[in-house]
Scaffold this active site. Structure first.
Site, PDB file in Angstrom:
ATOM      1  CG  ASP A 223      -2.284   0.688   0.837  1.00  0.00           C
ATOM      2  OD1 ASP A 223      -2.161   1.765   0.569  1.00  0.00           O
ATOM      3  OD2 ASP A 223      -3.350   0.092   0.906  1.00  0.00           O
ATOM      4  CG  HIS A 246      -0.953   1.544  -3.461  1.00  0.00           C
ATOM      5  ND1 HIS A 246      -2.277   1.210  -2.880  1.00  0.00           N
ATOM      6  CD2 HIS A 246      -0.614   0.659  -4.165  1.00  0.00           C
ATOM      7  CE1 HIS A 246      -2.354  -0.007  -3.387  1.00  0.00           C
ATOM      8  NE2 HIS A 246      -1.313  -0.375  -3.770  1.00  0.00           N
TER       9      HIS A 246
END
Ligand SMILES: *[C@@H]1O[C@H](CO)[C@@H](O)[C@H](O)[C@H]1NC(C)=O
Length: 397
Positions: A223, A246
């Site tokens: 993430d 991310h």
């Protein structure tokens, strides 16, 4: 002929030794080795109590103290380090690895694995935290449901003057390292490692905190490498390698109507490799009194990044609770300076701002992003700003 060096008298030697020992113990304070509190380095024996007892001992005194974790693997369940701590200078020196239980259910519903609450002056030097999250990610990724949310590996809440250096966080169940309600935090030389497909394993998350500095760190996860939540002010991030992951994200913000803003954020010298985003600002498409202002993204290298530069103010997962609504979060004074590299998609720069509160004061300065050695493009919605120097793709203000 040189004079022979006079031999020091035995009493003098003894005095010197005594003095050194005294001085160093005053400077270094007491050291509490977790082994002496019953911890076992076999990776199987539950050492939670031993760690908490060492902590209690360190907290009982006001002179600086060190908690020492030698080499080996130490199994720990969920533990909160807090309580009545009188000590404002406790250092964890960790040569070993702290291991979460292999059955993810043991800590998976507690939300937290290792948690510091209301502490002042805690440092962590070295060490590996192994969250053993793989089985939980598999459960989540299987889509069968019935998996616990998972635990954050290391959290600091309502704490001040925290220093972390040389720490490695492996395979956290959920977020790796979280600061919530903290002031004066310095992290450096931190390593975060988790699979690129591990869900919700943000590397470092900061919210409701001020004067946090994150330096010289390497974050590979599933993430956000670093996520910046509501109420973050005076955050400095420099010299980071991010990817997989991310990217570095301010947000998601604006989920709640009443929300503290984010301001004074600097993100400098970051390499993003194969990440979903580079530098992102993300807000829910719903009413809020939040804001983002005075942000500088400088010296970023993008290597095959899907969205190198992105502001997305229309976040509404599953189209639930926000369809057709505009974000209330006001984004202003955001500078992108010296951003170079390659985009994995044609739209390398995307400003998708709130129709109700357009982004203002966006600055692009010396940006060069390409897409498969072709021209990349930029896209603007409700964004106002200026470009300086050479900017490629051409700005869409
Ligand atoms: C943000 O930075 C400016 C300039 O350095 C400073 O004056 C201001 O107080 C800071 N804001 C906050 C909320 O700390």
């Amino acid at each position: 002929m040189a004079n022979p060096t006079p031999k020091p008298s035995p009493t003098l030697v003894l005095h010197v030794i005594l003095c050194c020992w005294l001085c160093s113990s005053i400077v270094m304070g007491a050291t509490y080795n977790v082994i002496n509190f019953g911890a076992k380095s076999d990776g199987k024996t539950d050492s939670t109590k031993a760690f908490l007892n060492a902590w209690a001992k360190a907290c009982a005194s006001t002179s600086s103290a060190s908690i020492y974790v030698p080499r080996g693997r130490f199994l720990l369940r969920s533990a909160t380090f807090g309580g009545q701590c009188h000590n404002q200078a406790i250092t964890f020196t960790i040569d070993g690895t702290l291991v979460a239980p292999s059955d993810y259910r043991v800590i998976g519903s507690s939300g937290k694995w290792l948690q510091f609450e209301g502490v002042n002056g805690v440092s962590i030097r070295g060490g590996v935290l192994d969250g053993q999250g793989t089985a939980l990610w598999n459960c989540k990724n299987s889509g069968k449901g019935n998996c616990p949310t998972g635990a954050t590996t290391l959290g600091f809440t309502n704490s001040n003057n925290v220093a972390i250096s040389g720490l490695t966080s492996l395979n956290s169940q959920m977020f790796h390292i979280v600061f919530n309600g903290c002031q004066n935090v310095k992290l450096q030389g931190v390593k975060v490692m988790a699979d690129g497909n591990s869900p919700n394993t943000d590397g470092i998350h900061v919210q409701m905190s001020s004067h946090v500095t994150i330096l010289n760190s390497n974050i590979r996860t599933g993430d956000d490498c670093i996520s910046i939540g509501p109420g973050t002010t005076n955050l400095w991030i420099e010299n980071i390698a991010c990817g997989p992951g991310h990217g570095i994200s301010i947000g998601s913000l604006g989920k709640d109507f009443k929300e503290a803003g984010v301001q004074n954020v600097t993100v400098k010298t970051v390499t993003f490799t194969g990440t979903q985003n580079g530098v992102r600002i993300k807000t829910w498409g719903r009413p809020s009194n939040g804001f983002v202002r005075n942000v500088l993204f400088q010296d970023a290298i993008m290597v095959n990044v899907e969205n190198p530069v992105i502001i997305d103010q229309n976040y509404c997962p599953g189209n639930k609770g926000c369809p057709g609504q505009a974000s209330g979060v006001k984004v202003s004074d955001v500078t992108y300076r010296d951003i170079h590299g390659t985009s994995a998609t044609q739209v390398a720069v995307k400003f998708d701002c709130s129709s109700k509160y357009p982004c203002s004061g966006i600055k692009l300065e010396d940006v060069k992003l390409t897409y498969k050695n072709q021209r990349a493009v930029s896209s603007c919605n409700h964004a106002d700003g200026a470009s300086l120097g050479s900017v490629q793709p051409q700005s869409c203000f």
